[in-house]
Design an enzyme around this catalytic site. Structure first.
Site, mmCIF file in Angstrom:
data_model
loop_
_atom_site.group_PDB
_atom_site.id
_atom_site.type_symbol
_atom_site.label_atom_id
_atom_site.label_comp_id
_atom_site.label_asym_id
_atom_site.label_seq_id
_atom_site.Cartn_x
_atom_site.Cartn_y
_atom_site.Cartn_z
ATOM 1 N N ALA A 84 10.419 15.529 -44.124
ATOM 2 C CA ALA A 84 10.692 15.849 -42.724
ATOM 3 C C ALA A 84 12.034 16.554 -42.537
ATOM 4 O O ALA A 84 13.079 15.983 -42.812
ATOM 5 C CB ALA A 84 10.664 14.566 -41.887
ATOM 6 N N SER A 127 15.686 22.391 -52.052
ATOM 7 C CA SER A 127 15.435 23.835 -51.988
ATOM 8 C C SER A 127 16.331 24.585 -52.957
ATOM 9 O O SER A 127 17.468 24.165 -53.220
ATOM 10 C CB SER A 127 15.716 24.314 -50.556
ATOM 11 N N TYR A 152 20.515 25.967 -42.859
ATOM 12 C CA TYR A 152 19.369 25.262 -43.453
ATOM 13 C C TYR A 152 19.668 24.901 -44.900
ATOM 14 O O TYR A 152 19.539 23.747 -45.322
ATOM 15 C CB TYR A 152 18.094 26.121 -43.390
ATOM 16 N N LYS A 156 20.478 21.107 -46.914
ATOM 17 C CA LYS A 156 19.851 20.574 -48.134
ATOM 18 C C LYS A 156 20.912 20.215 -49.178
ATOM 19 O O LYS A 156 20.818 19.192 -49.867
ATOM 20 C CB LYS A 156 18.866 21.591 -48.712
ATOM 21 N N ARG A 234 11.552 36.823 -54.928
ATOM 22 C CA ARG A 234 11.450 35.377 -54.889
ATOM 23 C C ARG A 234 10.443 34.868 -55.922
ATOM 24 O O ARG A 234 9.573 35.607 -56.370
ATOM 25 C CB ARG A 234 11.003 34.904 -53.488
#
Length: 342
Positions: A84, A127, A152, A156, A234
């Site tokens: 979450a 991540s 973001y 993490k 990526r």
């Protein structure tokens, strides 16, 4: 007795695929989700795939009292898999406080509640952004984490540090942080997949929504990066491969096979594809022509990220083996099914 697993964010994209594999591996699953970026009907799709319906509780992790009441009433969890979180790079640059409040307050509340009710095993959804702009490629766990270019990513990185500190302070608590590269694809049944609300932040749903006519055109954010065709590169990994890694990491925790209380592992394929390569492969695989436009770079993006995932192969006996073609095909099947249902 079956091991009881609490999955936060289990109605989301990666969470739902992991719940499927947990059920198929005979775990008893309870999902906690606030449904801010997911739908409750995913539970029915999970039941259709597995024949078993996971228990669902609606809860926002920022509400500590509600969370503690849930864990007080629903006892006996052997581990938590924590998905979450808000996860859009661009949105986090625009609204950093929302990201820090949600991703870090939620985590701290979860850890405090887990400690109070003696849930001593955690798998954290991390991540590759924790590496920031890497100094060398491929990225292995030996690469130092750096200040990521987005709130973001930084949420993490800080979250990992919080978990590591707790593991150092508590001999009973163990955690594995799984650092994902770029998950795409959908379940082979076509019943669950990535269905973001609003304009997608990730490439593959943006591609499939454009191909099906939901979006007028696909925006490609920058073609002036120092890469082979100027677009970002990526490491794309099939979400089913990713889910499999979570089940194997969970077994490592529950069987007490860890070498330390806090471990980190990369999850990727080791192959990098540019945005334009993914677009071209999508057109070839699906025979759908994409309308796309090159625009300016997006804040927070780095030129190139791909993994060295040998550690996960060695420690978890896991390897990503689905191809880019398979990832794209499953994404397209899912998109078409999802639009028929909506």
């Amino acid at each position: 007795m079956k091991n009881k697993i609490l999955v936060t964010g289990g109605c989301g994209y990666i969470g739902s695929h992991t719940v499927v594999q947990l059920i198929e591996n005979n775990f008893e699953v309870t999902i906690l989700d606030n449904l801010s970026n997911s739908q409750e009907n995913v539970i029915d799709s999970i039941k259709e795939i597995t024949g078993r319906k996971p228990y669902f509780l609606k809860c926002d992790l920022k509400n500590l009292k509600h969370l503690e009441n849930i864990l007080k009433y629903h006892k006996g969890f052997d581990a938590i898999i924590h998905f979450a979180a808000h996860k859009a790079v661009g949105e986090s640059v625009q609204n950093p406080l929302m990201y820090y409040q949600n991703n870090l307050t939620g985590l701290i509340n979860l850890l405090a509640s887990a400690k109070k009710y003696k849930i001593d095993n955690l798998i954290f959804s991390s991540s590759a952004t924790v590496y920031g702009k890497p100094k060398s490629l491929p990225i292995s766990e030996k690469n130092k984490t750096q200040r990521p270019s987005s709130p973001y990513g930084n949420s993490k990185k800080v979250a990992e540090e919080i978990i590591e500190d707790l593991a150092a302070a508590s001999k009973d608590f163990s955690a594995i942080s799984l650092r994902y590269f770029n998950p795409i694809g959908a379940h082979k049944s076509g019943l669950i997949g990535e269905l973001p609300t609003g304009i997608p932040n990730n490439l593959m749903p943006y591609i499939t929504q454009t191909a099906i006519g939901l979006r007028e055109k696909l925006m490609v954010y920058g073609n002036d990066y120092p890469t082979k065709d100027g677009t970002p590169i990526r490491d794309y990994i099939h979400v089913e491969d990713l889910a499999d890694a979570h089940v194997k990491a969970l077994s490592r925790l529950l069987n007490k096979n860890q070498e330390s209380n806090f471990e980190v592992m990369n999850l990727g394929t080791g192959n990098g594809f540019s945005v334009l390569e993914v677009i071209k492969t999508f057109e070839e695989v699906t025979q759908q022509k994409l309308n796309y436009e090159i625009t300016q770079r997006r804040a927070g993006d780095v030129p190139e990220l791909y993994a060295d995932a040998k550690l996960a192969e060695e420690k978890l006996n896991w390897k990503a083996d689905r191809t880019l073609d398979e990832m794209i095909k499953s994404s397209w099947v899912w998109e078409q099914k999802a639009r028929k249902q909506s």
